[in-house]
Design a protein around this motif. Structure first.
Motif, PDB file in Angstrom:
ATOM      1  N   ALA A  98      -4.411  13.475   7.026  1.00 57.47           N
ATOM      2  CA  ALA A  98      -3.661  12.234   6.793  1.00 57.47           C
ATOM      3  C   ALA A  98      -2.193  12.610   6.646  1.00 57.47           C
ATOM      4  CB  ALA A  98      -4.152  11.556   5.522  1.00 57.47           C
ATOM      5  N   PHE A  99      -1.349  12.044   7.501  1.00 57.76           N
ATOM      6  CA  PHE A  99       0.095  12.270   7.375  1.00 57.76           C
ATOM      7  C   PHE A  99       0.684  11.209   6.445  1.00 57.76           C
ATOM      8  CE2 PHE A  99       1.593  15.758   9.969  1.00 57.76           C
ATOM      9  CZ  PHE A  99       0.433  16.105  10.643  1.00 57.76           C
ATOM     10  N   VAL A 100       1.558  11.669   5.563  1.00 54.70           N
ATOM     11  CA  VAL A 100       2.043  10.825   4.474  1.00 54.70           C
ATOM     12  C   VAL A 100       3.569  10.774   4.495  1.00 54.70           C
ATOM     13  CG1 VAL A 100       2.129  10.642   1.947  1.00 54.70           C
ATOM     14  CG2 VAL A 100       0.011  11.378   3.069  1.00 54.70           C
ATOM     15  N   VAL A 101       4.087   9.550   4.506  1.00 47.20           N
ATOM     16  CA  VAL A 101       5.510   9.317   4.243  1.00 47.20           C
ATOM     17  C   VAL A 101       5.722   9.633   2.770  1.00 47.20           C
ATOM     18  CG1 VAL A 101       7.028   7.336   3.779  1.00 47.20           C
ATOM     19  CG2 VAL A 101       6.000   7.634   6.054  1.00 47.20           C
ATOM     20  N   ASP A 102       6.623  10.551   2.453  1.00 49.90           N
ATOM     21  CA  ASP A 102       6.668  11.070   1.080  1.00 49.90           C
ATOM     22  C   ASP A 102       8.082  11.026   0.495  1.00 49.90           C
ATOM     23  OD1 ASP A 102       6.365  12.417  -1.301  1.00 49.90           O
ATOM     24  OD2 ASP A 102       5.026  13.942  -0.492  1.00 49.90           O
ATOM     25  N   HIS A 103       8.321  10.007  -0.352  1.00 47.02           N
ATOM     26  CA  HIS A 103       9.561   9.943  -1.127  1.00 47.02           C
ATOM     27  C   HIS A 103       9.331  10.418  -2.559  1.00 47.02           C
ATOM     28  CE1 HIS A 103      10.908   6.338   1.613  1.00 47.02           C
ATOM     29  NE2 HIS A 103      11.117   7.498   2.188  1.00 47.02           N
ATOM     30  N   ALA A 104       8.101  10.824  -2.861  1.00 43.03           N
ATOM     31  CA  ALA A 104       7.779  11.144  -4.258  1.00 43.03           C
ATOM     32  C   ALA A 104       8.560  12.363  -4.739  1.00 43.03           C
ATOM     33  CB  ALA A 104       6.273  11.366  -4.417  1.00 43.03           C
ATOM     34  N   ARG A 105       8.659  13.370  -3.874  1.00 42.96           N
ATOM     35  CA  ARG A 105       9.428  14.553  -4.285  1.00 42.96           C
ATOM     36  C   ARG A 105      10.873  14.169  -4.605  1.00 42.96           C
ATOM     37  NH1 ARG A 105       6.098  17.368  -0.614  1.00 42.96           N
ATOM     38  NH2 ARG A 105       7.340  16.620   1.147  1.00 42.96           N
ATOM     39  N   LEU A 106      11.473  13.371  -3.731  1.00 44.46           N
ATOM     40  CA  LEU A 106      12.873  12.993  -3.913  1.00 44.46           C
ATOM     41  C   LEU A 106      13.048  12.188  -5.207  1.00 44.46           C
ATOM     42  CD1 LEU A 106      14.877  13.985  -1.935  1.00 44.46           C
ATOM     43  CD2 LEU A 106      15.019  11.747  -0.889  1.00 44.46           C
ATOM     44  N   PHE A 164      -7.860   6.554  -2.218  1.00 46.15           N
ATOM     45  CA  PHE A 164      -8.713   7.652  -1.740  1.00 46.15           C
ATOM     46  C   PHE A 164      -7.949   8.976  -1.739  1.00 46.15           C
ATOM     47  CE2 PHE A 164     -10.059  10.108   2.074  1.00 46.15           C
ATOM     48  CZ  PHE A 164     -11.325  10.484   1.637  1.00 46.15           C
ATOM     49  N   LEU A 165      -6.686   8.923  -1.350  1.00 44.93           N
ATOM     50  CA  LEU A 165      -5.886  10.162  -1.249  1.00 44.93           C
ATOM     51  C   LEU A 165      -5.134  10.464  -2.552  1.00 44.93           C
ATOM     52  CD1 LEU A 165      -4.375   9.595   2.336  1.00 44.93           C
ATOM     53  CD2 LEU A 165      -6.234  11.166   1.735  1.00 44.93           C
ATOM     54  N   ASN A 166      -5.299   9.583  -3.546  1.00 43.71           N
ATOM     55  CA  ASN A 166      -4.633   9.754  -4.849  1.00 43.71           C
ATOM     56  C   ASN A 166      -3.112   9.821  -4.689  1.00 43.71           C
ATOM     57  OD1 ASN A 166      -4.496  10.022  -7.632  1.00 43.71           O
ATOM     58  ND2 ASN A 166      -4.770  12.257  -7.585  1.00 43.71           N
ATOM     59  N   LEU A 167      -2.579   8.907  -3.876  1.00 42.10           N
ATOM     60  CA  LEU A 167      -1.151   8.943  -3.565  1.00 42.10           C
ATOM     61  C   LEU A 167      -0.305   8.406  -4.715  1.00 42.10           C
ATOM     62  CD1 LEU A 167      -1.006   7.661   0.150  1.00 42.10           C
ATOM     63  CD2 LEU A 167      -1.084  10.018  -0.695  1.00 42.10           C
ATOM     64  N   PRO A 168       0.779   9.084  -5.038  1.00 40.79           N
ATOM     65  CA  PRO A 168       1.696   8.581  -6.071  1.00 40.79           C
ATOM     66  C   PRO A 168       2.629   7.505  -5.517  1.00 40.79           C
ATOM     67  CG  PRO A 168       2.525  10.665  -5.209  1.00 40.79           C
ATOM     68  CD  PRO A 168       1.215  10.385  -4.491  1.00 40.79           C
ATOM     69  N   ALA A 169       3.390   6.872  -6.412  1.00 38.75           N
ATOM     70  CA  ALA A 169       4.432   5.930  -5.989  1.00 38.75           C
ATOM     71  C   ALA A 169       5.383   6.634  -5.029  1.00 38.75           C
ATOM     72  CB  ALA A 169       5.203   5.436  -7.211  1.00 38.75           C
ATOM     73  N   GLY A 170       5.899   5.884  -4.073  1.00 36.88           N
ATOM     74  CA  GLY A 170       6.862   6.469  -3.131  1.00 36.88           C
ATOM     75  C   GLY A 170       6.203   7.157  -1.947  1.00 36.88           C
ATOM     76  N   THR A 171       4.907   6.961  -1.780  1.00 36.64           N
ATOM     77  CA  THR A 171       4.227   7.581  -0.632  1.00 36.64           C
ATOM     78  C   THR A 171       3.366   6.551   0.105  1.00 36.64           C
ATOM     79  OG1 THR A 171       2.306   8.251  -1.927  1.00 36.64           O
ATOM     80  CG2 THR A 171       4.111   9.847  -1.760  1.00 36.64           C
ATOM     81  N   PHE A 172       2.974   6.901   1.324  1.00 39.39           N
ATOM     82  CA  PHE A 172       2.281   5.946   2.198  1.00 39.39           C
ATOM     83  C   PHE A 172       1.584   6.754   3.289  1.00 39.39           C
ATOM     84  CE2 PHE A 172       3.543   3.507   6.269  1.00 39.39           C
ATOM     85  CZ  PHE A 172       2.321   2.855   6.370  1.00 39.39           C
ATOM     86  N   GLY A 173       0.264   6.559   3.441  1.00 44.77           N
ATOM     87  CA  GLY A 173      -0.482   7.241   4.503  1.00 44.77           C
ATOM     88  C   GLY A 173      -0.198   6.567   5.826  1.00 44.77           C
ATOM     89  N   VAL A 174       0.564   7.216   6.695  1.00 40.93           N
ATOM     90  CA  VAL A 174       1.116   6.505   7.856  1.00 40.93           C
ATOM     91  C   VAL A 174       0.241   6.623   9.108  1.00 40.93           C
ATOM     92  CG1 VAL A 174       2.745   8.397   8.324  1.00 40.93           C
ATOM     93  CG2 VAL A 174       3.220   6.129   9.241  1.00 40.93           C
ATOM     94  N   PHE A 175      -0.400   7.781   9.307  1.00 36.87           N
ATOM     95  CA  PHE A 175      -1.386   7.901  10.386  1.00 36.87           C
ATOM     96  C   PHE A 175      -2.254   9.121  10.128  1.00 36.87           C
ATOM     97  CE2 PHE A 175       2.647   9.721  11.937  1.00 36.87           C
ATOM     98  CZ  PHE A 175       2.281  11.040  12.094  1.00 36.87           C
ATOM     99  N   GLY A 176      -3.393   9.159  10.790  1.00 33.97           N
ATOM    100  CA  GLY A 176      -4.273  10.306  10.677  1.00 33.97           C
ATOM    101  C   GLY A 176      -4.252  11.129  11.946  1.00 33.97           C
ATOM    102  N   LEU A 177      -4.857  12.309  11.870  1.00 32.30           N
ATOM    103  CA  LEU A 177      -4.955  13.175  13.036  1.00 32.30           C
ATOM    104  C   LEU A 177      -6.286  13.918  12.973  1.00 32.30           C
ATOM    105  CD1 LEU A 177      -3.062  14.118  15.467  1.00 32.30           C
ATOM    106  CD2 LEU A 177      -2.679  16.177  14.103  1.00 32.30           C
ATOM    107  N   ALA A 178      -7.139  13.666  13.962  1.00 31.13           N
ATOM    108  CA  ALA A 178      -8.387  14.418  14.099  1.00 31.13           C
ATOM    109  C   ALA A 178      -8.112  15.567  15.056  1.00 31.13           C
ATOM    110  CB  ALA A 178      -9.483  13.520  14.651  1.00 31.13           C
ATOM    111  N   LEU A 179      -8.578  16.782  14.708  1.00 30.49           N
ATOM    112  CA  LEU A 179      -8.204  17.979  15.476  1.00 30.49           C
ATOM    113  C   LEU A 179      -9.383  18.935  15.578  1.00 30.49           C
ATOM    114  CD1 LEU A 179      -4.900  19.935  15.000  1.00 30.49           C
ATOM    115  CD2 LEU A 179      -7.063  21.166  14.900  1.00 30.49           C
ATOM    116  N   GLY A 180      -9.646  19.427  16.773  1.00 33.41           N
ATOM    117  CA  GLY A 180     -10.723  20.397  16.939  1.00 33.41           C
ATOM    118  C   GLY A 180     -10.812  20.863  18.383  1.00 33.41           C
ATOM    119  N   TRP A 181     -11.858  21.640  18.671  1.00 30.93           N
ATOM    120  CA  TRP A 181     -12.085  22.062  20.052  1.00 30.93           C
ATOM    121  C   TRP A 181     -12.757  20.932  20.810  1.00 30.93           C
ATOM    122  CZ3 TRP A 181      -9.463  26.256  21.042  1.00 30.93           C
ATOM    123  CH2 TRP A 181      -9.246  27.191  20.031  1.00 30.93           C
TER     124      TRP A 181
END
Lengths: 264, 264
Positions: A98-106, A164-181
């Protein structure tokens, strides 16, 4: 696998031959979304290399406004898939991210009230950061023969996904990525694309665009793929632009507000 | 140029050695922003190949919600640079591209009122589409030895930029890209990045993050680059999150509304 020549890739994409002198770009031109994965694992150190590729992408002012969360626990993977329209490639892929837009660190770094973090500018900056990181990771994965599928459905139930991802304030699950052979019998096809003269404008925006050629090429593609083709690509696409088609994604606005992103 | 080994790239990025078994990813790990370009031209057919790479990226539901505008006329290039903080690489690069979030095509296809196009979902979808297209183009360019610099400052004056590019309703210039051959004496440095343990979370978001290690590595980088390093990376970054730092980008919201993107 998926190693069409420049000529084949160009023909597939544009229904024409490449211009003389076009560069050989190999696997970068032959991307397709892979939805049939083999059960062969992808080692942790390979993924570390892919994360390093993601982190090698540009990031606005070196702020690194994104995070990525891998979901590998089998029960959690099932839950993730359920929240994302239950797409089978989420179950089957060696890795799901899950890729996350992350302003929480800032937020945590700011000495004064970080009042710009809710702005449209900071949202856009972070979405771009996350997307270009993911795409460099995808290019790296494909260079190794791996396949991927982006999962926009990560936004289907934004609040539930955040929980589900236990995201803090300032974050947002923006898209997922499935990866394999890719599975040995994976027949994922490269899709035709709009002609370069439609996508690529010179000096300023070209308001005269005609989808006829592309509609014809897509009609041939639908037929080849045994897809119902009673409407053209442009009609089909136009129908996507109405509110009933948004489903849970219509709730993005209130969800983002609840995360401190008013996009003012 | 810019062909550090896996070991060198990893050391530079993380201050440590790569794990055993890390894949060789070559130029994908050695990106840096290039701001010093040579005057050597980049042929049109090379750019056609790069645009084909951009169009090879995934696009949500094959909607292809982006456009790219090349600005090559010399007087127009000067004007573009002026609107983007007058950065010299915009003048000097062989090519300058404006990437555009593009709902205009979809508007023209819709039989019913396309009432979802103003939504946050459609905005996010198009920003992701544009960004991953650009990044695949960047990876392709770098594989040929070209260098690039993303220009976030394309958003500095959104309304003026829209006028300059003659953008229709439903579109937005989201970032620029300067592209060309790096100057022979270009010394662009790969930047250290946050540790993988900070960016890459397992199963769910890790709320315990510590920037100390990265602040130290960035302090060493600032010193090496002869940059003033009176504050740490995290303090410097935190200061960016206040409204006065937004400049013209604080106007994105009203500009997007005027383009029919209310982000509701």
């Amino acid at each position: 696998m998926f190693d069409e020549s420049l000529e084949e890739a160009w023909l597939r994409k544009y229904g024409a031959a490449p211009p003389n002198g076009s560069p050989e770009l190999g696997r970068l031109l032959t991307h397709r979304s892979v939805r049939d994965f083999s059960s062969e694992p992808v080692p942790e150190e390979t993924v570390a290399g892919l994360i390093a590729a993601a982190q090698s992408a540009s990031t606005s002012s070196n702020l690194q406004l994104w995070s990525v969360i891998s979901v590998q626990d089998s029960a959690r993977r099932t839950e993730a898939a359920k929240l994302c329209g239950d797409q089978k490639q989420i179950h089957d892929a060696a890795w799901f991210f899950a890729f996350v837009v992350d302003h929480a660190r800032l937020r945590s770094f700011a000495a004064e009230e970080p009042d710009a973090l809710g702005s449209n500018e900071f949202f856009t900056m972070a979405v771009v950061d996350a997307a270009i990181a993911a795409e460099r990771m995808v290019c790296a994965a494909e260079s190794l023969g791996l396949g991927v599928c982006y999962i926009g459905a990560l936004r289907n139930h934004p609040a539930e996904m955040a929980e589900f991802l236990n995201l803090p304030a300032g974050t947002f699950g923006v898209f997922g990525l499935a990866l394999g052979w890719p599975a040995e019998d994976c027949t994922a096809a490269m899709k035709p694309r709009l002609g370069q003269e439609v996508i690529w404008h010179r000096e300023s925006y070209n308001h005269e665009q005609d989808p006829t050629d592309y509609n014809q090429r897509m009609a041939a593609f639908y037929e080849e793929q045994h897809m119902r083709a009673s409407v053209t690509w442009s009609m089909r696409s136009g129908r996507r632009a109405t509110k009933p088609k948004l489903g849970g994604r219509a709730d993005l606005k209130p969800f983002l507000e609840s995360q401190g992103m008013d996009l003012e």
